[in-house]
Design a protein around this motif. Structure first.
Motif, PDB file in Angstrom:
ATOM      1  N   GLY A  43      29.278  32.428  -2.594  1.00  0.00           N
ATOM      2  CA  GLY A  43      29.076  31.262  -1.741  1.00  0.00           C
ATOM      3  C   GLY A  43      27.931  31.396  -0.767  1.00  0.00           C
ATOM      4  N   TYR A  44      26.967  32.299  -1.048  1.00  0.00           N
ATOM      5  CA  TYR A  44      25.852  32.522  -0.125  1.00  0.00           C
ATOM      6  C   TYR A  44      24.513  32.240  -0.804  1.00  0.00           C
ATOM      7  CZ  TYR A  44      29.023  34.692   3.228  1.00  0.00           C
ATOM      8  OH  TYR A  44      30.033  34.903   4.126  1.00  0.00           O
ATOM      9  N   TRP A  45      23.526  31.854   0.049  1.00  0.00           N
ATOM     10  CA  TRP A  45      22.171  31.587  -0.396  1.00  0.00           C
ATOM     11  C   TRP A  45      21.291  32.803  -0.100  1.00  0.00           C
ATOM     12  CZ3 TRP A  45      20.599  27.216  -2.952  1.00  0.00           C
ATOM     13  CH2 TRP A  45      21.456  26.109  -2.919  1.00  0.00           C
ATOM     14  N   GLU A  46      20.266  32.987  -0.939  1.00  0.00           N
ATOM     15  CA  GLU A  46      19.246  33.993  -0.653  1.00  0.00           C
ATOM     16  C   GLU A  46      17.918  33.547  -1.234  1.00  0.00           C
ATOM     17  OE1 GLU A  46      19.215  37.621  -3.489  1.00  0.00           O
ATOM     18  OE2 GLU A  46      21.344  37.139  -3.203  1.00  0.00           O
ATOM     19  N   HIS A  47      16.825  34.057  -0.640  1.00  0.00           N
ATOM     20  CA  HIS A  47      15.476  33.661  -1.068  1.00  0.00           C
ATOM     21  C   HIS A  47      14.908  34.686  -2.035  1.00  0.00           C
ATOM     22  CE1 HIS A  47      10.992  33.451  -0.577  1.00  0.00           C
ATOM     23  NE2 HIS A  47      11.279  32.203  -0.838  1.00  0.00           N
ATOM     24  N   ILE A  48      14.252  34.192  -3.093  1.00  0.00           N
ATOM     25  CA  ILE A  48      13.586  35.041  -4.084  1.00  0.00           C
ATOM     26  C   ILE A  48      12.083  34.748  -4.003  1.00  0.00           C
ATOM     27  CG2 ILE A  48      13.340  35.629  -6.515  1.00  0.00           C
ATOM     28  CD1 ILE A  48      16.192  34.772  -6.938  1.00  0.00           C
ATOM     29  N   PRO A  49      11.263  35.714  -3.590  1.00  0.00           N
ATOM     30  CA  PRO A  49       9.819  35.466  -3.406  1.00  0.00           C
ATOM     31  C   PRO A  49       9.032  35.472  -4.710  1.00  0.00           C
ATOM     32  CG  PRO A  49      10.327  37.732  -2.861  1.00  0.00           C
ATOM     33  CD  PRO A  49      11.641  37.086  -3.206  1.00  0.00           C
ATOM     34  N   ALA A  50       9.399  34.589  -5.617  1.00  0.00           N
ATOM     35  CA  ALA A  50       8.684  34.489  -6.900  1.00  0.00           C
ATOM     36  C   ALA A  50       7.595  33.428  -6.768  1.00  0.00           C
ATOM     37  CB  ALA A  50       9.649  34.141  -8.021  1.00  0.00           C
ATOM     38  N   LYS A  51       6.363  33.869  -6.637  1.00  0.00           N
ATOM     39  CA  LYS A  51       5.256  32.937  -6.423  1.00  0.00           C
ATOM     40  C   LYS A  51       4.968  32.132  -7.693  1.00  0.00           C
ATOM     41  CE  LYS A  51       2.948  35.649  -2.836  1.00  0.00           C
ATOM     42  NZ  LYS A  51       1.679  36.284  -2.419  1.00  0.00           N
ATOM     43  N   PHE A  52       4.624  30.862  -7.485  1.00  0.00           N
ATOM     44  CA  PHE A  52       4.347  29.987  -8.623  1.00  0.00           C
ATOM     45  C   PHE A  52       2.943  30.231  -9.167  1.00  0.00           C
ATOM     46  CE2 PHE A  52       7.381  27.383  -6.046  1.00  0.00           C
ATOM     47  CZ  PHE A  52       8.454  27.546  -6.907  1.00  0.00           C
ATOM     48  N   PRO A  53       2.726  29.908 -10.451  1.00  0.00           N
ATOM     49  CA  PRO A  53       1.381  30.039 -11.024  1.00  0.00           C
ATOM     50  C   PRO A  53       0.373  29.160 -10.284  1.00  0.00           C
ATOM     51  CG  PRO A  53       3.025  29.751 -12.750  1.00  0.00           C
ATOM     52  CD  PRO A  53       3.715  29.492 -11.453  1.00  0.00           C
ATOM     53  N   ARG A  54      -0.863  29.573 -10.290  1.00  0.00           N
ATOM     54  CA  ARG A  54      -1.919  28.827  -9.599  1.00  0.00           C
ATOM     55  C   ARG A  54      -2.150  27.472 -10.258  1.00  0.00           C
ATOM     56  NH1 ARG A  54      -6.898  32.855  -7.826  1.00  0.00           N
ATOM     57  NH2 ARG A  54      -5.658  34.186  -6.408  1.00  0.00           N
TER      58      ARG A  54
END
Length: 438
Positions: free
Chosen positions: A307-318
């Motif tokens: 039941g928790y949120w977390e951030h994933i630093p997956a950068k998007f393609p240019r």
């Protein structure tokens, strides 16, 4: 609020006359082929008797003819010189004495849409959908295969058509049982379909099984605001959950709510951290819910078990113009979007998230001829959704869909009257009689 809001377990079942076939299937070139009303398949006749003037060859000299992609795979058709024998006549007396468990096991493997025709054979088969033994066998056999469900309203009358990818045929399913407020197609999972809408000033959601015509309205949420929803079905314990995330108007103070059919109520979970979402589109795979974020850049992931949120630093393609998250099988998560600032240089690409390196890896590119046919203008909008490593593209102005099979790396067109409505909503759908709304 009487009848429309009640858990209308209308035991009414679809009759063979109600389940009507729609139009056509298109091959790679986009040419419509009339769907056979008997076989439900658009495969052409390649037998020797159907080819006038062809020279017979022995089985040892097999001639292989490769055809263009039709449906989801490239067909290779073999023709033999043997004479075509007529179908063997079945003895009614023998087939009438089949043991019930064997008969149920056979019928459970019949495509669901064909069951409605078979119900007119006899009284026994007419009641087959109420037979628990049949439903048990049906729940144990492999799925019929993926289908596309399109929903739209014509003069406020709900309309629904389903395209069976294995049978390459459109089927019309009556949706008159839906209440008027059910306007937005949330999605489908495990044979169930979820809708949401506003009944006056009250935001509601319902879950239904289109094949059995059973449905029920979910209880009210703790916070009465229009929310982004997604439904997931667990077939092992025959239950489903509906996840309500942020408000569609950007209210970040609302907590995440989860409905569990086993306890028939909504529970309040963590508030999503303050982020700027790229899109309201969500993808669910491996008990995790994913959303795209601009600030901070990457993904927000919600763990359903904790039941928790977390951030994933997956950068998007240019140079990514617009991106859609698409869930694949098991832990596979895809990103689909256009690349390129200028219309002449734009292309559609598909990436997969490498969970270990937290980066997007390119898998495939849409061939230019498909891209130009799907999006004639650089500013034209498209929709994208997926299921079981199949990714479907639809464009508002085309009236047809394009499907990509990630495993087979095959592109194919799907057309029909159900995709031509400008306000149609589309999702993948798995037809199942054993999917319960309880």
């Amino acid at each position: 609020m009487a009848a429309a809001e009640e858990s209308s377990e209308s035991g009414s079942r679809l009759s063979s006359s109600q389940l009507m076939k729609d139009e056509t299937f298109c091959n790679e070139e986009g040419c419509p082929k009339q769907a056979s009303p008997i076989r439900g398949s658009a495969s052409r006749n390649t037998s020797p008797s159907g080819r006038v003037g062809s020279r017979n060859t022995s089985p040892s000299r097999q001639k292989v003819v490769k055809t263009k992609p039709r449906g989801l795979d490239e067909e290779t058709v073999a023709t033999f010189g043997k004479a075509v024998h007529p179908d063997v006549q079945m003895e009614d007396s023998i087939w009438a004495m089949l043991p019930e468990d064997l008969l149920n096991e056979i019928l459970a493997r019949v495509p669901p849409f064909m069951i409605f025709r078979l119900r007119s054979v006899c009284k026994r088969w007419n009641l087959i959908l109420q037979d628990n033994s049949f439903l048990k066998f049906h729940s144990e056999v492999p799925s019929h295969g993926p289908c596309l469900l399109t929903f739209w309203k014509n003069s406020q009358t709900p309309q629904c058509s389903v395209f069976s990818l294995p049978l390459k045929t459109w089927y019309r399913i009556p949706f008159s049982f839906l209440p008027q407020w059910a306007f937005w197609l949330v999605g489908s999972s495990g044979g169930l379909v979820c809708f949401s809408g506003l009944d006056g000033l009250i935001f509601k959601a319902l879950v239904c099984n289109p094949l059995t015509q059973t449905w029920r309205t979910l209880p009210s949420m703790h916070y009465n605001q229009q929310r982004q929803l997604i439904m997931v079905v667990d077939r092992t314990d025959k239950s489903f959950k509906v996840i309500a995330t942020s408000d569609i108007y950007g209210d970040k103070s609302l907590p995440t709510e989860v409905y569990d059919s086993k306890i028939d109520k909504w529970t309040v979970h963590q508030i999503m951290p303050a982020v700027n979402l790229c899109s309201s589109k969500m993808a669910y795979c491996d008990s995790r819910l994913y959303l795209e974020t601009l600030s901070p850049l990457g993904l927000m992931m919600y763990r359903l078990d904790s039941g928790y949120w977390e951030h994933i630093p997956a950068k998007f393609p240019r140079s990514l113009l617009d991106g859609y998250l698409v869930a694949g099988t098991q832990k596979r998560l895809f990103l689909v979007g256009r690349i390129g600032l200028y219309s002449t240089l734009q292309s559609m690409r598909i990436w997969e998230l490498d969970h270990s390196k937290i980066m997007w890896v390119e898998l495939s590119r849409m061939p230019p001829k498909y891209f130009r046919a799907l999006l004639r203008l650089s500013a034209e909008r498209f929709e994208c959704f997926g299921q079981d490593n199949l990714i479907c593209f639809t464009s508002w102005n085309q009236g047809k869909g394009l499907i990509y099979d990630v495993d087979k790396k095959v592109w194919s067109w799907i057309a029909g009257c159900a995709l031509q409505s400008y306000n149609s909503q589309v999702c993948f759908y798995e037809p199942r009689f054993d999917a319960s709304v309880q």
